[in-house]
Design an enzyme around this catalytic site. Sequence first.
Site, short mmCIF file in Angstrom:
data_model
loop_
_atom_site.label_atom_id
_atom_site.label_comp_id
_atom_site.label_asym_id
_atom_site.label_seq_id
_atom_site.Cartn_x
_atom_site.Cartn_y
_atom_site.Cartn_z
N GLU A 260 -8.21 69.00 102.55
CA GLU A 260 -6.97 68.79 103.29
C GLU A 260 -6.87 69.69 104.52
O GLU A 260 -5.87 70.35 104.76
CB GLU A 260 -5.76 68.99 102.35
CG GLU A 260 -5.80 68.05 101.16
CD GLU A 260 -4.58 68.11 100.25
OE1 GLU A 260 -4.01 69.20 100.12
OE2 GLU A 260 -4.23 67.06 99.69
N ASP A 339 -4.23 63.39 91.79
CA ASP A 339 -3.40 64.53 92.15
C ASP A 339 -2.11 64.61 91.32
O ASP A 339 -1.05 64.28 91.83
CB ASP A 339 -3.05 64.44 93.64
CG ASP A 339 -2.52 65.75 94.18
OD1 ASP A 339 -2.51 66.73 93.43
OD2 ASP A 339 -2.14 65.78 95.36
N GLU A 367 5.85 68.47 91.38
CA GLU A 367 5.71 67.81 92.67
C GLU A 367 5.89 66.29 92.58
O GLU A 367 6.65 65.70 93.35
CB GLU A 367 4.33 68.13 93.27
CG GLU A 367 4.05 67.38 94.55
CD GLU A 367 2.72 67.73 95.18
OE1 GLU A 367 1.99 68.58 94.63
OE2 GLU A 367 2.40 67.15 96.24
#
Length: 652
Positions: A260, A339, A367
């Site tokens: 990322e 993820d 998240e």
Amino acid sequence: MANKGWSQLWLDYEEKQKAAGKACADQETVEVKIDGFNADCRIIKSAVKELKRALAGDAVKVTLAKNEKIAKEGYVVDKNVVSASDCRGALYGVFHLIRARLMGQEYADIAADHAPSNPLRMMNHWDNMDGSIERGYSGRSFFYVNDEIVVDERTVDYARFMASIGINGIVINNVNVKWAATDLITTRFFDKVKELSDVFEDYGIRLYLSLNFASPIELGGLPICDPLDESVINWWKDKIKEVYDHLPNLGGFLVKADSEGRPGPFTYGRTQADGANMLGDIIAPYGGIIIWRCFVYNCTQDWRDTKTDRARAGYDYFKGLDGEYHENVILQIKNGPMDFQIREPISPLLGGLTKTNQMLEVQIAQEYTGHQIDLCYLIPMFKEILGFKTYCKEGADTVADVVSGRTMGNKLAGMAAVINTGNDFNWTGNDLAAANLYGFGRLAYDTDLSAEEIAREWVRLTFNLDAELEDKLVDMLLRSREIYEKYTSPLGIGWMVTPHDHYGPSVDGYEYSRWGTYHRADHLGLGVDRTDKGTGYAQQYYSPNAEMYNDPNTCPENLLLFFHHIPYTWKLKSGQSLIQYIYDSHFEGCKEAEELAETWKEFEGKVSERSFANVSERFGRQVYNAREWRDQVNSYFYRKSGIEDEKGREIY
Ligand code: GCW
């Protein structure tokens, strides 16, 4: 303890003493005898302090006895005698004794014999030095304010909480090491990091730092950070020596490289092993370790490219290097190949690697699972992950076996969680999210504990409820993950969240973006073909898992859309069509979220006003969120498929 400005979580001794009618508890009633341990050991001192606080009012003599036969960091508790072979074990035994007492056991009934399942039991903070927290849902960082490190009474309480659940390593900064955080390995911060590390050491916790792989450029002024370049290697040698001169107890470094947008060895045509081993070799003489993350994938994908599959990336990048990593390097692998979604298959790297140290990374920061607004007790998910049979070896082949080091005899092994804390009064945003904080530690120490046992312990330690309400709260926790799953993305497909923020629905939010997270819905069906005719991801598993996932008839239904592109008219085992399942589960999940909120009303007056208000407010938002999800998902698939709901409900 409200006057402190933060909650005492499951260690609220005063509350427990009050509840037991011991209003003016006297610490002098507790005598501690130390038998064989060095009384000056900082961990033993903490253990004694804790015993006196926790057991105040009990006329008891506790003995801490050294016994070399007990496993490393393990303990035996027999009534009021705690035995261990090392100081950490003694501290954990002391917390066991305290737990037992807080849960109402008499000394005569206390008996325990435990060795930790995992050698490394770690928390990863994604705290930034400006005080923000990446994916933080509980306020600001309690480690950093305006690029300065804070060490205060709250830090000490934090260390106590972590030790009480068996955590022995903490990474204090975000894996995305940017700006001031790169300076954590410079004289600017050594003194403060040392102070923090000393607080941790008192509680048997090693401090670790996330490292910027480009430090030779950003701090050293070198033009490159190529791990095989002589000048780069020399720079790191000097730097790591300097670091250990100041921080002799540092556990090592956690590295997010080539991920990322973060720098890494790929820029120089080097492998992940080249990067990790270079640092590993340099840190080895100091007893440090390198924890190298496997979250490496192409985040600039073209959505029209159906052959590139983000799920494959970890295995594709790391499997070929199996056996090349040095002894003090450990790969940290996220539980799933994507993820931290509400449901994913297990990463095929876990056990796929057979000659490499490896540890499991999970995320208790919610998240993708409701931002600590929605209730989502994650321990049942972690139990599934640990129980997954990889078939990497005859016997001892579950993920729990692999990451504990049992399967391949690794000394470096374990579990890490991306933590869910911040400086909110209750530490975790939602009071009930502390069950995940508590639960992760307890599970990492003892992977045999059940999700229910852990939930019950946490509820009993945190609140003072009667048996009926205790059962209700445990039940709410245990059901919460499936409820969340029902009203969000179906059958393992994941995402459908608001881009970037990741809370609330946006079915196509990531569909045409560069992140490789597609659901591939069209007017006939949805799901990603990851079979041998599709991306081939299913083939990364050992047999018979590979065959099981490859065939939609044997693929576990809760992962059906992860592995297959399925028509809306496909009949599930229940007899329902896929589209009907989507409608039904969304109506049901939403209704169940409403029921959770309703049940919580019964807790008014039975928990503190603060807790009641906090959780009520969260449930209010969860119900709103669940309705949004239900309506957006159902109407999206109704419009795409053109198929009516059999039950004739209103779909907006
Ligand atoms: O899921 C992604 C998160 C990023 C995080 C990254 C990672 C720290 O959205 O915020 O960055 O995972 O695990 O590195």
